[in-house]
Design a protein around this motif. Structure first.
Motif, mmCIF file in Angstrom:
data_model
loop_
_atom_site.group_PDB
_atom_site.id
_atom_site.type_symbol
_atom_site.label_atom_id
_atom_site.label_comp_id
_atom_site.label_asym_id
_atom_site.label_seq_id
_atom_site.Cartn_x
_atom_site.Cartn_y
_atom_site.Cartn_z
ATOM 1 N N LYS A 1 -3.045 -0.999 -13.595
ATOM 2 C CA LYS A 1 -3.241 -2.440 -13.509
ATOM 3 C C LYS A 1 -2.925 -2.891 -12.085
ATOM 4 N N SER A 2 -3.864 -3.602 -11.490
ATOM 5 C CA SER A 2 -3.647 -4.104 -10.139
ATOM 6 C C SER A 2 -4.109 -5.545 -10.051
ATOM 7 N N THR A 3 -3.512 -6.279 -9.117
ATOM 8 C CA THR A 3 -3.812 -7.683 -8.921
ATOM 9 C C THR A 3 -4.583 -7.864 -7.623
ATOM 10 N N THR B 1 0.640 -1.913 -7.717
ATOM 11 C CA THR B 1 -0.155 -1.335 -8.795
ATOM 12 C C THR B 1 0.765 -0.783 -9.885
ATOM 13 N N TRP B 2 0.420 -1.085 -11.121
ATOM 14 C CA TRP B 2 1.178 -0.547 -12.254
ATOM 15 C C TRP B 2 0.498 0.723 -12.746
ATOM 16 N N ASP C 1 2.181 -7.760 -7.187
ATOM 17 C CA ASP C 1 1.228 -7.262 -6.199
ATOM 18 C C ASP C 1 1.103 -5.746 -6.169
ATOM 19 N N SER D 1 0.831 -1.208 0.000
ATOM 20 C CA SER D 1 0.000 0.000 0.000
ATOM 21 C C SER D 1 0.866 1.259 0.000
ATOM 22 N N ASP E 1 2.643 1.665 -3.365
ATOM 23 C CA ASP E 1 1.696 2.178 -4.362
ATOM 24 C C ASP E 1 1.550 3.691 -4.251
#
Length: 290
Positions: free
Chosen positions: A211-213, A162-163, A160, A122, A125
């Motif tokens: 993009k997030s997983t 965020t892109w 894991d 977190s 990110d």
């Protein structure tokens, strides 16, 4: 550059005693790759650590470079990143695998503190979002990050986190001279000897590709398209490899396959008889063969 890089000699840039300090070859080659006939308008290094990026900038004659780190008083979570950079390189901590507390007096916002993995992701990110927002349109963020293993569990930070932005390149970097190189591992253990460099490009001012997983636990019995064989095989495996029909019924009852089939018990018995990885060992008792 190519998609796999290896630098056995880290080079003369920065403080070689600084734990986790990357090779200056990485930063130098990235800059030369994306600015072959010029220089970045503004080069910013986030998590500058032992001063590698600064030495590279001096060697390349980059006049406008800024190097930010907690040990120099800049807080990645609360302080702004100067706007207007067209190239940012970041090399954040890999969770708390290497502690940097001795460099920054155990600051509460140190990303290498012993926190939960979810909290670390977190916070990472948040930093990556700030980096992206500070870029000029057309600018790039190159992040160097590694995979880690803790207590037998494998963590892929690039999966894991965020892109943000358009992924332009994914480069695998071979690691050399790690402390783990001196360890002797059990036979089936595969040591981690690589890192990732992801290069994200900001192609639009307002619109950002994100993009997030999401990781979820899901009971295989809830899959509608699981086969009867796989369902029964899973039940027998769960029950220790051998079980009575009644125990198999109890475990499978309520799954998606049984809800949609009024004759599901008959289907189970039929499947047990059709496949050679199930054998009957007694009346109403079946065993899983491997």
């Amino acid at each position: 550059m190519q998609s796999i890089i290896s630098y056995p000699d880290r080079g003369h840039w920065g403080d070689s005693s600084y734990r986790g300090n990357t090779s200056g070859h990485v930063i130098k080659d990235l800059i030369k790759q994306f600015y072959p006939n010029s220089q970045p308008k503004k080069f910013i290094e986030v998590f500058s650590g032992g001063g590698t990026g600064k030495d590279v900038a001096i060697e390349l004659g980059i006049k406008n470079s800024i190097h930010l780190d907690l040990n120099t008083g800049w807080n990645a979570l609360t302080d702004d990143i100067p706007y207007g950079s067209d190239f940012i390189f970041s090399h954040p901590p890999y969770w708390h695998i290497v502690s940097y507390q001795r460099y920054n007096n155990a600051h509460k916002d140190d990303l290498s503190l012993d926190m939960s993995y979810e909290e670390f992701i977190s916070k990472l990110d948040r930093v990556n979002a700030k980096i992206y927002q500070s870029l000029l349109n057309g600018g790039r963020h190159a992040i160097l990050i590694g995979d880690i293993r803790k207590k037998g569990r494998y963590y892929s930070i690039i999966k894991d986190m965020t892109w943000l932005g358009d992924l332009e390149s994914h480069i695998i970097k071979r690691q050399h001279n790690c402390l783990s190189d001196k360890k002797c591992y059990v036979r089936n253990f595969i040591p981690i000897i690589h890192e990732h460099i992801l290069v994200f490009k900001k192609n639009k001012v307002w619109e950002v590709q994100i993009k997030s997983t999401v990781t979820k636990s899901f009971d295989l019995r809830e899959f509608k398209h699981i086969t009867w064989r796989d369902l029964i095989q899973g039940a027998l495996d769960y029950l220790g490899g051998k079980a009575s029909l009644q125990d198999i019924y109890t475990l499978i009852e309520g799954s998606q396959k049984t809800i949609s089939n009024n004759h599901w018990k008959e289907k189970i018995r039929q499947t047990l008889q059709l496949h050679d990885n199930f054998i009957s060992v007694d009346r109403g008792v079946w065993k899983l063969t491997y």
